[in-house]
Design a protein around this motif. Structure first.
Motif, PDB file in Angstrom:
ATOM      1  N   ALA A 331       6.750   7.574   3.503  1.00 37.04           N
ATOM      2  CA  ALA A 331       5.711   6.714   2.919  1.00 37.04           C
ATOM      3  C   ALA A 331       4.431   7.529   2.881  1.00 37.04           C
ATOM      4  CB  ALA A 331       5.512   5.443   3.731  1.00 37.04           C
ATOM      5  N   MET A 332       3.535   7.190   1.971  1.00 39.84           N
ATOM      6  CA  MET A 332       2.227   7.834   1.914  1.00 39.84           C
ATOM      7  C   MET A 332       1.180   6.834   1.462  1.00 39.84           C
ATOM      8  SD  MET A 332       2.791  11.737   0.434  1.00 39.84           S
ATOM      9  CE  MET A 332       1.024  12.089   0.525  1.00 39.84           C
ATOM     10  N   MET A 333      -0.057   7.162   1.708  1.00 40.87           N
ATOM     11  CA  MET A 333      -1.150   6.357   1.195  1.00 40.87           C
ATOM     12  C   MET A 333      -1.337   6.671  -0.299  1.00 40.87           C
ATOM     13  SD  MET A 333      -2.090   4.568   3.832  1.00 40.87           S
ATOM     14  CE  MET A 333      -0.340   4.594   4.304  1.00 40.87           C
ATOM     15  N   LYS A 334      -1.704   5.680  -1.056  1.00 44.65           N
ATOM     16  CA  LYS A 334      -1.772   5.834  -2.511  1.00 44.65           C
ATOM     17  C   LYS A 334      -2.879   6.765  -2.972  1.00 44.65           C
ATOM     18  CE  LYS A 334      -4.277   1.425  -2.793  1.00 44.65           C
ATOM     19  NZ  LYS A 334      -4.143   0.002  -3.187  1.00 44.65           N
ATOM     20  N   ASP A 335      -3.874   7.052  -2.090  1.00 49.89           N
ATOM     21  CA  ASP A 335      -4.946   7.955  -2.484  1.00 49.89           C
ATOM     22  C   ASP A 335      -4.640   9.415  -2.155  1.00 49.89           C
ATOM     23  OD1 ASP A 335      -5.084   7.536   0.251  1.00 49.89           O
ATOM     24  OD2 ASP A 335      -7.266   7.506   0.350  1.00 49.89           O
ATOM     25  N   LYS A 336      -3.414   9.699  -1.730  1.00 52.29           N
ATOM     26  CA  LYS A 336      -3.018  11.071  -1.398  1.00 52.29           C
ATOM     27  C   LYS A 336      -2.289  11.719  -2.578  1.00 52.29           C
ATOM     28  CE  LYS A 336      -4.652  10.681   2.740  1.00 52.29           C
ATOM     29  NZ  LYS A 336      -5.892  11.395   3.098  1.00 52.29           N
ATOM     30  N   TRP A 352      16.312  10.402   0.538  1.00 49.75           N
ATOM     31  CA  TRP A 352      15.013   9.796   0.833  1.00 49.75           C
ATOM     32  C   TRP A 352      15.196   8.305   1.094  1.00 49.75           C
ATOM     33  CZ3 TRP A 352      10.432  12.739   0.620  1.00 49.75           C
ATOM     34  CH2 TRP A 352      10.554  14.009   0.061  1.00 49.75           C
ATOM     35  N   TYR A 353      14.402   7.770   2.027  1.00 55.58           N
ATOM     36  CA  TYR A 353      14.408   6.348   2.369  1.00 55.58           C
ATOM     37  C   TYR A 353      12.954   5.890   2.353  1.00 55.58           C
ATOM     38  CZ  TYR A 353      18.966   7.869   4.087  1.00 55.58           C
ATOM     39  OH  TYR A 353      20.222   8.433   4.180  1.00 55.58           O
ATOM     40  N   LEU A 354      12.583   5.080   1.395  1.00 52.90           N
ATOM     41  CA  LEU A 354      11.191   4.671   1.234  1.00 52.90           C
ATOM     42  C   LEU A 354      10.895   3.488   2.146  1.00 52.90           C
ATOM     43  CD1 LEU A 354      10.762   4.994  -2.629  1.00 52.90           C
ATOM     44  CD2 LEU A 354      10.696   6.759  -0.844  1.00 52.90           C
ATOM     45  N   ALA A 355      10.001   3.707   3.095  1.00 56.72           N
ATOM     46  CA  ALA A 355       9.691   2.704   4.116  1.00 56.72           C
ATOM     47  C   ALA A 355       8.414   1.956   3.752  1.00 56.72           C
ATOM     48  CB  ALA A 355       9.529   3.371   5.479  1.00 56.72           C
ATOM     49  N   PRO A 356       8.467   0.654   3.522  1.00 61.43           N
ATOM     50  CA  PRO A 356       7.246  -0.097   3.222  1.00 61.43           C
ATOM     51  C   PRO A 356       6.337  -0.188   4.447  1.00 61.43           C
ATOM     52  CG  PRO A 356       9.107  -1.596   3.446  1.00 61.43           C
ATOM     53  CD  PRO A 356       9.668  -0.212   3.516  1.00 61.43           C
ATOM     54  N   LEU A 357       5.050  -0.057   4.222  1.00 65.92           N
ATOM     55  CA  LEU A 357       4.053  -0.166   5.288  1.00 65.92           C
ATOM     56  C   LEU A 357       3.130  -1.339   5.009  1.00 65.92           C
ATOM     57  CD1 LEU A 357       3.034   3.583   5.765  1.00 65.92           C
ATOM     58  CD2 LEU A 357       4.523   2.222   7.229  1.00 65.92           C
ATOM     59  N   LYS A 358       2.770  -2.058   6.060  1.00 69.75           N
ATOM     60  CA  LYS A 358       1.850  -3.190   5.914  1.00 69.75           C
ATOM     61  C   LYS A 358       0.418  -2.675   5.993  1.00 69.75           C
ATOM     62  CE  LYS A 358       5.196  -6.365   7.964  1.00 69.75           C
ATOM     63  NZ  LYS A 358       5.538  -7.212   9.136  1.00 69.75           N
ATOM     64  N   ASN A 359       0.019  -1.990   4.953  1.00 74.02           N
ATOM     65  CA  ASN A 359      -1.311  -1.405   4.900  1.00 74.02           C
ATOM     66  C   ASN A 359      -1.767  -1.438   3.449  1.00 74.02           C
ATOM     67  OD1 ASN A 359      -3.345   0.823   4.557  1.00 74.02           O
ATOM     68  ND2 ASN A 359      -3.023   1.052   6.749  1.00 74.02           N
ATOM     69  N   ARG A 361      -3.704   0.361   1.854  1.00 71.29           N
ATOM     70  CA  ARG A 361      -3.843   1.694   1.267  1.00 71.29           C
ATOM     71  C   ARG A 361      -2.503   2.341   0.964  1.00 71.29           C
ATOM     72  NH1 ARG A 361      -6.292   5.243   5.241  1.00 71.29           N
ATOM     73  NH2 ARG A 361      -5.989   6.798   3.608  1.00 71.29           N
ATOM     74  N   ALA A 362      -1.405   1.760   1.451  1.00 68.95           N
ATOM     75  CA  ALA A 362      -0.098   2.384   1.286  1.00 68.95           C
ATOM     76  C   ALA A 362       0.351   2.323  -0.171  1.00 68.95           C
ATOM     77  CB  ALA A 362       0.925   1.696   2.181  1.00 68.95           C
ATOM     78  N   GLY A 408       4.742  11.760   6.307  1.00 70.38           N
ATOM     79  CA  GLY A 408       3.943  11.310   5.181  1.00 70.38           C
ATOM     80  C   GLY A 408       2.717  10.518   5.541  1.00 70.38           C
ATOM     81  N   SER A 409       2.649  10.015   6.793  1.00 72.45           N
ATOM     82  CA  SER A 409       1.515   9.175   7.164  1.00 72.45           C
ATOM     83  C   SER A 409       1.476   8.975   8.673  1.00 72.45           C
ATOM     84  CB  SER A 409       1.629   7.808   6.476  1.00 72.45           C
ATOM     85  OG  SER A 409       0.671   6.900   6.988  1.00 72.45           O
TER      86      SER A 409
END
Length: 421
Positions: A331-336, A352-359, A361-362, A408-409
């Motif tokens: 996962a990464m922040m969208k501003d990266k 790859w396994y895309l992990a949702p984050l409760k943020n 900015r993610a 990634g974060s």
């Protein structure tokens, strides 16, 4: 009467109190600091800035000065598990009550001045260090340098680790612009240590313009690896057969070298013997940087979130896991620079396994999958309810001897350590 009693309540209020989560500038925070602690600030301070490597430098400095017997205050950000990690004395996070008391003192003197979450934390750290009679302060810049809250303190020495493109909305879109911002921590007639072999010219020129004592790796100091250990040297001194840094990765020799240069520059104020340097190199600890969890299927944690840091991660994988299949929980922040990171890692990661984050900015799953499609990466698993579901799926698919990489974060590493460590 205190505004809040619990640390969590203070932090929740601070997150909403200031109109802008990031508000660079020194006037507000400097004014409050003068009211909070009006006596002259005499604690020797090392300020650390840079795109990558700041946390590692702080960890080495903290360990070396602690090994020498000094009372050491360290301020870093962000935290991984608990806010208290940001403010440490002798390597230990300070207690909730101490932070709450500092927040109460800040709130009492700020008047109508609004402060950001980071500014409250910076002032709390400085206040706590002053009240606990620390003998050396190590301050990590949160963002940039020139306008970051920690820059209200004049350092006895300043370190800039590396310069790369990051935080472009606040620091600029070029390395030259970013270099000028990082150089804001330099002071006249004060050691300005650069741990980047090829920094932007703006960083070096800013140091000269300020008449700082510029010392760059590869110029004023350097290191040489040997069969056993490594040597550090400058024009007037050489340390031989040093133990390898406890923190993993080739880049840690650069970070450790910059730290040793800073320590040598401050010998007149903070004498340190060679044994303390050796001990500090071997005892420095840092969560989330090439942190390996051993097991039948090992897990590697790394908070790298920009191309420079992720290139270092790839180099580490090539050295230590050269032919191992890698499953990446990501996962990464969208501003990266997500495309830049994927371009570096796409050939090395099998699944790859895309992990949702409760943020807020993610980067969303939709945004991430669009970047993967652009780079023709098809081995992407998604649709998980949360991090745990993504991680468990990676664990189901990874065979013994294969590697699960979580990167990634900071927030992603925090999720793993919160739920599975």
């Amino acid at each position: 009467m205190a505004r809040f009693q619990a640390l969590g309540d203070w932090l929740a209020w601070q997150e909403q109190f200031h109109p802008r989560p990031i508000d660079l500038g020194l006037d507000r925070v400097a004014g409050v600091y003068a009211s909070l602690d009006p006596k002259p600030d005499t604690i020797p301070t090392i300020t650390v800035a840079g795109t990558n490597g700041k946390g590692s430098c702080v960890a080495f400095l903290e360990a070396i000065y602690k090994a020498q017997g000094y009372r050491v205050g360290a301020y870093t950000s962000p935290h991984i598990l608990k806010y208290n990690e940001r403010i440490r004395i002798d390597g230990l996070p300070v207690a909730d009550d101490d932070i709450c008391a500092a927040f109460e003192r800040i709130d009492a003197v700020r008047g109508d001045t609004s402060l950001s979450y980071f500014e409250f934390g910076t002032l709390a750290a400085l206040d706590i260090f002053s009240r606990n009679d620390v003998e050396v302060r190590i301050l990590e810049v949160g963002l940039g340098g020139r306008l970051d809250a920690v820059n209200i303190v004049d350092p006895a020495a300043a370190i800039v680790t590396t310069i790369a493109i990051d935080h472009v909305d606040w620091l600029g879109h070029t390395e030259e612009a970013i270099g000028r911002e990082k150089a804001g921590i330099f002071r006249q007639a004060t050691p300005a240590i650069v741990g980047d072999r090829n920094p932007p010219n703006s960083l070096l020129q800013s140091a000269r313009d300020k008449q700082a004592e510029l010392m760059q790796i590869g110029q004023a100091f350097d290191y040489r690896k040997q069969a056993d250990g490594w040597d550090w040297f400058c024009d007037r001194l050489k340390l031989t057969d040093l133990p390898e840094p406890n923190l993993q990765g080739e880049h840690q020799f650069h970070n450790a070298s910059a730290v040793i240069m800073a320590v040598m520059c401050l010998q007149g104020r903070l004498p340190v013997d060679e044994q303390a340097i050796r001990q500090g190199l071997t005892t420095a600890r840092l969560q989330g940087r090439f942190q390996l969890i051993a097991g039948t299927t090992p897990i590697l944690l790394d908070v790298g979130h920009n191309p420079q840091a992720v290139q270092t991660l790839l180099d580490y994988l090539r050295e230590h896991f050269p032919s191992v299949k890698v499953h990446a929980v990501f996962a990464m922040m969208k501003d990266k620079d997500i495309p830049g990171v994927l371009a570096i890692m796409r050939e090395r990661v099998a699944q790859w396994y895309l992990a949702p984050l409760k943020n807020p900015r993610a980067a969303s799953e939709e945004l991430l999958t669009s970047y993967f499609r652009q780079q023709d990466v098809t081995s992407v698993n998604h649709g998980y309810a949360d991090f745990s579901a993504a991680f468990e799926d990676a664990r189901r698919h990874a065979l013994p001897g294969e590697l699960i990489l979580i990167f990634g974060s900071f927030f992603l590493v925090s999720e793993y350590l919160s739920h599975f460590s």
